[in-house]
Design a protein around this motif. Structure first.
Motif, PDB file in Angstrom:
ATOM      1  N   ALA A 273       0.830  -1.206   0.000  1.00 39.83           N
ATOM      2  CA  ALA A 273       0.000   0.000   0.000  1.00 39.83           C
ATOM      3  C   ALA A 273       0.868   1.260   0.000  1.00 39.83           C
ATOM      4  CB  ALA A 273      -0.932  -0.008   1.207  1.00 39.83           C
ATOM      5  N   ARG A 274       1.949   1.246   0.771  1.00 37.63           N
ATOM      6  CA  ARG A 274       2.856   2.405   0.794  1.00 37.63           C
ATOM      7  C   ARG A 274       3.490   2.624  -0.576  1.00 37.63           C
ATOM      8  NH1 ARG A 274       8.781   2.719   3.711  1.00 37.63           N
ATOM      9  NH2 ARG A 274       9.165   4.951   3.344  1.00 37.63           N
ATOM     10  N   ASN A 275       3.911   1.535  -1.215  1.00 37.57           N
ATOM     11  CA  ASN A 275       4.529   1.668  -2.534  1.00 37.57           C
ATOM     12  C   ASN A 275       3.541   2.199  -3.564  1.00 37.57           C
ATOM     13  OD1 ASN A 275       6.958   0.704  -1.541  1.00 37.57           O
ATOM     14  ND2 ASN A 275       6.514  -1.427  -2.088  1.00 37.57           N
ATOM     15  N   LEU A 276       2.292   1.746  -3.473  1.00 36.40           N
ATOM     16  CA  LEU A 276       1.273   2.211  -4.412  1.00 36.40           C
ATOM     17  C   LEU A 276       0.840   3.652  -4.129  1.00 36.40           C
ATOM     18  CD1 LEU A 276      -0.866  -1.043  -4.665  1.00 36.40           C
ATOM     19  CD2 LEU A 276       0.528  -0.043  -6.482  1.00 36.40           C
ATOM     20  N   THR A 277       1.090   4.129  -2.923  1.00 40.79           N
ATOM     21  CA  THR A 277       0.856   5.537  -2.636  1.00 40.79           C
ATOM     22  C   THR A 277       1.950   6.396  -3.258  1.00 40.79           C
ATOM     23  OG1 THR A 277      -0.208   4.943  -0.542  1.00 40.79           O
ATOM     24  CG2 THR A 277       0.478   7.218  -0.786  1.00 40.79           C
ATOM     25  N   ASP A 278       3.159   5.829  -3.371  1.00 40.55           N
ATOM     26  CA  ASP A 278       4.285   6.534  -4.006  1.00 40.55           C
ATOM     27  C   ASP A 278       4.175   6.550  -5.529  1.00 40.55           C
ATOM     28  OD1 ASP A 278       5.469   7.070  -1.621  1.00 40.55           O
ATOM     29  OD2 ASP A 278       7.247   5.842  -1.944  1.00 40.55           O
ATOM     30  N   VAL A 279       3.759   5.415  -6.104  1.00 42.98           N
ATOM     31  CA  VAL A 279       3.833   5.215  -7.552  1.00 42.98           C
ATOM     32  C   VAL A 279       2.453   4.877  -8.101  1.00 42.98           C
ATOM     33  CG1 VAL A 279       4.900   3.889  -9.412  1.00 42.98           C
ATOM     34  CG2 VAL A 279       6.191   4.338  -7.303  1.00 42.98           C
ATOM     35  N   THR A 282       0.226   1.981 -14.255  1.00 45.96           N
ATOM     36  CA  THR A 282      -0.684   1.963 -15.409  1.00 45.96           C
ATOM     37  C   THR A 282      -1.339   0.597 -15.551  1.00 45.96           C
ATOM     38  OG1 THR A 282       1.057   1.315 -16.967  1.00 45.96           O
ATOM     39  CG2 THR A 282       0.715   3.679 -16.614  1.00 45.96           C
ATOM     40  N   LEU A 283      -0.681  -0.426 -15.034  1.00 47.79           N
ATOM     41  CA  LEU A 283      -1.207  -1.787 -15.004  1.00 47.79           C
ATOM     42  C   LEU A 283      -0.926  -2.353 -13.625  1.00 47.79           C
ATOM     43  CD1 LEU A 283      -0.083  -3.467 -18.359  1.00 47.79           C
ATOM     44  CD2 LEU A 283      -2.419  -3.387 -17.496  1.00 47.79           C
ATOM     45  N   ALA A 302      -8.123   7.376   1.201  1.00 44.34           N
ATOM     46  CA  ALA A 302      -8.407   8.197   0.024  1.00 44.34           C
ATOM     47  C   ALA A 302      -7.149   8.519  -0.772  1.00 44.34           C
ATOM     48  CB  ALA A 302      -9.109   9.481   0.447  1.00 44.34           C
ATOM     49  N   SER A 303      -6.022   8.770  -0.076  1.00 40.41           N
ATOM     50  CA  SER A 303      -4.779   9.101  -0.764  1.00 40.41           C
ATOM     51  C   SER A 303      -4.287   7.923  -1.595  1.00 40.41           C
ATOM     52  CB  SER A 303      -3.721   9.512   0.258  1.00 40.41           C
ATOM     53  OG  SER A 303      -2.477   9.765  -0.381  1.00 40.41           O
ATOM     54  N   LEU A 304      -4.313   6.734  -1.012  1.00 40.65           N
ATOM     55  CA  LEU A 304      -3.916   5.527  -1.744  1.00 40.65           C
ATOM     56  C   LEU A 304      -4.844   5.310  -2.929  1.00 40.65           C
ATOM     57  CD1 LEU A 304      -2.494   2.796  -2.181  1.00 40.65           C
ATOM     58  CD2 LEU A 304      -4.031   1.834  -0.447  1.00 40.65           C
ATOM     59  N   ARG A 305      -6.120   5.452  -2.693  1.00 38.70           N
ATOM     60  CA  ARG A 305      -7.099   5.223  -3.754  1.00 38.70           C
ATOM     61  C   ARG A 305      -6.881   6.185  -4.919  1.00 38.70           C
ATOM     62  NH1 ARG A 305     -11.016   5.313  -0.519  1.00 38.70           N
ATOM     63  NH2 ARG A 305     -11.740   7.457  -0.851  1.00 38.70           N
ATOM     64  N   ARG A 306      -6.621   7.436  -4.610  1.00 34.30           N
ATOM     65  CA  ARG A 306      -6.409   8.441  -5.652  1.00 34.30           C
ATOM     66  C   ARG A 306      -5.170   8.119  -6.485  1.00 34.30           C
ATOM     67  NH1 ARG A 306      -6.987  12.209  -2.537  1.00 34.30           N
ATOM     68  NH2 ARG A 306      -4.816  12.590  -1.934  1.00 34.30           N
ATOM     69  N   ARG A 307      -4.079   7.759  -5.820  1.00 35.15           N
ATOM     70  CA  ARG A 307      -2.836   7.441  -6.528  1.00 35.15           C
ATOM     71  C   ARG A 307      -2.975   6.147  -7.332  1.00 35.15           C
ATOM     72  NH1 ARG A 307       1.088  10.420  -7.973  1.00 35.15           N
ATOM     73  NH2 ARG A 307       2.757   9.013  -7.333  1.00 35.15           N
ATOM     74  N   PHE A 308      -3.642   5.168  -6.756  1.00 34.18           N
ATOM     75  CA  PHE A 308      -3.755   3.861  -7.414  1.00 34.18           C
ATOM     76  C   PHE A 308      -4.502   3.987  -8.743  1.00 34.18           C
ATOM     77  CE2 PHE A 308      -5.938  -0.281  -8.016  1.00 34.18           C
ATOM     78  CZ  PHE A 308      -4.827  -1.105  -8.075  1.00 34.18           C
ATOM     79  N   ALA A 334     -13.431   1.430  -7.897  1.00 31.95           N
ATOM     80  CA  ALA A 334     -12.929   2.103  -9.097  1.00 31.95           C
ATOM     81  C   ALA A 334     -13.949   3.113  -9.614  1.00 31.95           C
ATOM     82  CB  ALA A 334     -12.597   1.088 -10.174  1.00 31.95           C
ATOM     83  N   ALA A 335     -15.205   2.712  -9.662  1.00 36.28           N
ATOM     84  CA  ALA A 335     -16.249   3.605 -10.155  1.00 36.28           C
ATOM     85  C   ALA A 335     -16.406   4.821  -9.252  1.00 36.28           C
ATOM     86  CB  ALA A 335     -17.566   2.849 -10.265  1.00 36.28           C
ATOM     87  N   ALA A 336     -16.304   4.600  -7.943  1.00 32.80           N
ATOM     88  CA  ALA A 336     -16.444   5.711  -6.997  1.00 32.80           C
ATOM     89  C   ALA A 336     -15.301   6.712  -7.147  1.00 32.80           C
ATOM     90  CB  ALA A 336     -16.500   5.172  -5.571  1.00 32.80           C
ATOM     91  N   GLU A 337     -14.119   6.226  -7.451  1.00 36.28           N
ATOM     92  CA  GLU A 337     -12.957   7.105  -7.554  1.00 36.28           C
ATOM     93  C   GLU A 337     -12.871   7.793  -8.908  1.00 36.28           C
ATOM     94  OE1 GLU A 337      -9.678   9.262  -6.636  1.00 36.28           O
ATOM     95  OE2 GLU A 337     -10.879   8.058  -5.254  1.00 36.28           O
ATOM     96  N   THR A 338     -13.168   7.059  -9.979  1.00 35.61           N
ATOM     97  CA  THR A 338     -12.932   7.582 -11.328  1.00 35.61           C
ATOM     98  C   THR A 338     -14.201   7.996 -12.056  1.00 35.61           C
ATOM     99  OG1 THR A 338     -13.095   5.417 -12.427  1.00 35.61           O
ATOM    100  CG2 THR A 338     -10.952   6.027 -11.495  1.00 35.61           C
TER     101      THR A 338
END
Length: 573
Positions: A273-279, A282-283, A302-308, A334-338
């Protein structure tokens, strides 16, 4: 984003069905590191590999990776490595591991990545000793000689040089000559797979297999060539999913691979989760257990979700093992975020098929669809009782098992199709273009003591669906017993319940299944919850990401006995 959903169907006498993609296979690279040479010249400053170093990421660009690969190639040649003296790697994924692998591949030295569990979790190192005796490597390398000291001693290997020491070599003409001589038929890797019984088998992976498979993959997913893929991935390189599908996808398409030190287990999913918050990937690739643990993080952070989801084109999973509740939750978050629909993709194959043999390259409405044949591949569906056994032929299929000709002879039929041992069915028999559905292992079916056949795959699917969202996966039991039973792996949601509530809800599932009236051979009469997750290194998860029913039953025979002795923890209707 995708190739058209289309398939050519040929039906022959005896119920045989042959499936092919209407797409011809495009040109493929001569060898894997042709891509490294090309990208190293075109985008030398673009990162290829990255791994966490404290609060920062250590990155290696394509230009740096090409230079390092040539230096390491020279060092390996100087040590006497060759096509007949491979490189064995015992360590986890790392930048050094990746560079050393590329150096060997560049000059035709086969790479043998070995599961670290064979070194670190074994008391007798039997599997490791079997592999080393069969392969006869010119170098056994590890990034941590202290931790792997007992394993090195067990196989009589000296302390290996570090990558930093090997990088002191200056590449000469021998490197260029060796690279120019590498051809599609040369061995790139030997990947070891374990069945439910016996010693690990060494699957030959040639350069041509792996480069053609990436061409197949890209023709189904043309979006890969729209922008360089960014992947954050933990999947081990000693398995075909992480080491061939994902690593080679990044290399072929000029992308960047961030090596994730996390794992889909409590206490380490937080690293992911920390790595996905950093980066922002695309896949994103994972196994069902990984999605089960990652989803709560996405739902609450929310921060992780936005970055992911910021740059995400698609997620990829092992379709047959992804419970419907995870599919729905992933789509919902995904639908809620995008505000849109997430492309959820899958595929099917094995180590012997590089691995991709079928691919989802069209929108799907159900999690168990595994797609259609990739370009250049032919599937042969052979009637086997009430199932269709599937076999595979194409340039991505292994020529056989390393120095084990008897296993090679058994693996192919008289038309040269690889006998993968799986069954499939059409998602819609009236429209084959809607894709195939994984239908279990042909060898998983068994008889009750009454002589009635049990389709383990059918029972498993019914149970997991009825127990949604409590059961992540199930192993069906009952061979030579009076009743069908099941060992179940719980979801994260189920583990949040108290024991009494969990047992009552699972008992209600059994009562509901019995009320459907499908018959005793299709309805489990008892359950036992498994505390430990399925083990990849123990052979309990296949190289395709599915539960190996036979291996779980064999490794956990005492629990099967408890299930039928009505021992502690057995759940009845």
């Amino acid at each position: 984003m995708f190739a058209p959903a289309a398939v050519e169907v040929e039906r022959r006498d005896g119920g045989l069905v042959y499936l092919r993609s209407p797409q011809p296979l495009g040109p493929t690279a001569r060898c894997l590191t042709e891509w490294l040479v090309s990208w190293g010249a075109r985008v030398p400053d673009r990162p290829l590999l990255a791994e966490r170093d404290g609060d920062r990421w250590r990155t290696v660009t394509y230009g740096q990776a090409l230079d390092a690969a040539r230096r390491l190639a020279q060092a390996l040649l100087d040590l006497g490595l060759s096509a007949g003296r491979p490189l064995a790697i015992l360590s986890d994924n790392s930048v050094d591991h990746g560079l050393l692998m590329l150096g060997a591949l560049h000059v035709g030295v086969p790479v043998v990545p070995v599961s670290p569990a064979y070194s670190l979790l074994s008391s007798d190192h039997a599997k490791l000793r079997h592999i080393v005796a069969l392969v006869e490597p010119g170098l056994v390398w590890t990034s941590d000689p202290e931790a792997f000291a007992p394993a090195l001693a067990a196989v009589g290997a000296p302390r290996p040089p570090t990558v930093a020491e090997l990088l002191d070599s200056t590449p000469g003409p021998a490197v260029d000559r060796a690279h120019a001589a590498v051809g599609p038929g040369d061995v790139a890797k030997v990947l070891f797979t374990s069945g439910s019984t016996g010693a690990p088998k060494g699957v030959i992976n040639t350069h041509g297999m792996l480069t053609s498979n990436q061409q197949m993959l890209a023709q189904g997913w043309p979006f890969l060539e729209r922008r360089p893929p960014v992947v954050v991935d933990w999947l081990p390189w000693n398995h075909t999913f992480g080491g061939n599908h994902n690593f080679n996808l990044v290399l072929r398409n000029g992308g960047t691979l961030y090596i994730d030190g996390g794992r889909p287990v409590p206490g380490r999913i937080e690293v992911t989760a920390r790595n996905l918050t950093d980066v922002s990937p695309t896949l994103y690739f994972n196994v069902p257990r990984g999605f089960d643990l990652l989803l709560p993080c996405l739902e609450r952070d929310a921060s992780l979700r936005r970055r992911f989801f910021h740059d995400l084109d698609a997620v990829f999973y092992a379709a047959a093992a992804l419970p419907d509740n995870l599919w729905r939750r992933l789509a919902a978050v995904a639908a809620a975020e995008t505000g849109g629909r997430l492309a959820m993709l899958s595929g099917w194959g094995s180590t012997e098929t590089s691995p991709l043999a079928t691919q989802v390259h069209f929108p799907i409405e159900r999690a168990d669809v595994i797609g259609l044949p990739v370009a250049g591949a032919t599937l042969k569906l052979v009637p086997a009782g009430d199932k269709l056994e599937v076999r595979v032929r194409g340039p991505h299929v292994t020529p056989g098992y390393f120095r084990q000709p008897h296993l090679t002879a058994e693996a192919f039929d008289d038309e040269g199709f690889y006998r993968i041992g799986d069954a499939v069915r059409f998602a819609d028999p009236a429209d084959p273009a809607r894709g195939l559905v994984f239908d279990g292992r042909v060898a998983e079916d068994f008889k009750l003591s009454t002589g009635t056949w049990v389709s383990a795959g059918t029972v498993r699917v019914r149970l997991v669906a009825a127990a949604d969202p409590l059961v992540q996966d199930a192993v069906v039991t009952g061979h030579d017993r009076d009743e069908v039973g099941a060992l179940v792996f719980l979801s994260a949601a189920a583990r949040a319940l108290g024991e009494a509530e969990l047992h009552e809800r699972l008992a209600a599932v059994l009562r509901a299944l019995a009320a459907e009236g499908a018959g005793s051979a299709a309805t489990p009469g008892r359950l036992l919850v498994l505390e430990d997750p399925p083990s990849i290194d123990g052979g309990e998860i296949t190289d395709k990401g599915y539960i190996n029913q036979r291996a779980v039953r064999a490794r956990r025979q005492a629990l099967v006995d408890r299930l039928y002795d009505d021992g502690p923890g057995v759940i009845r209707p």
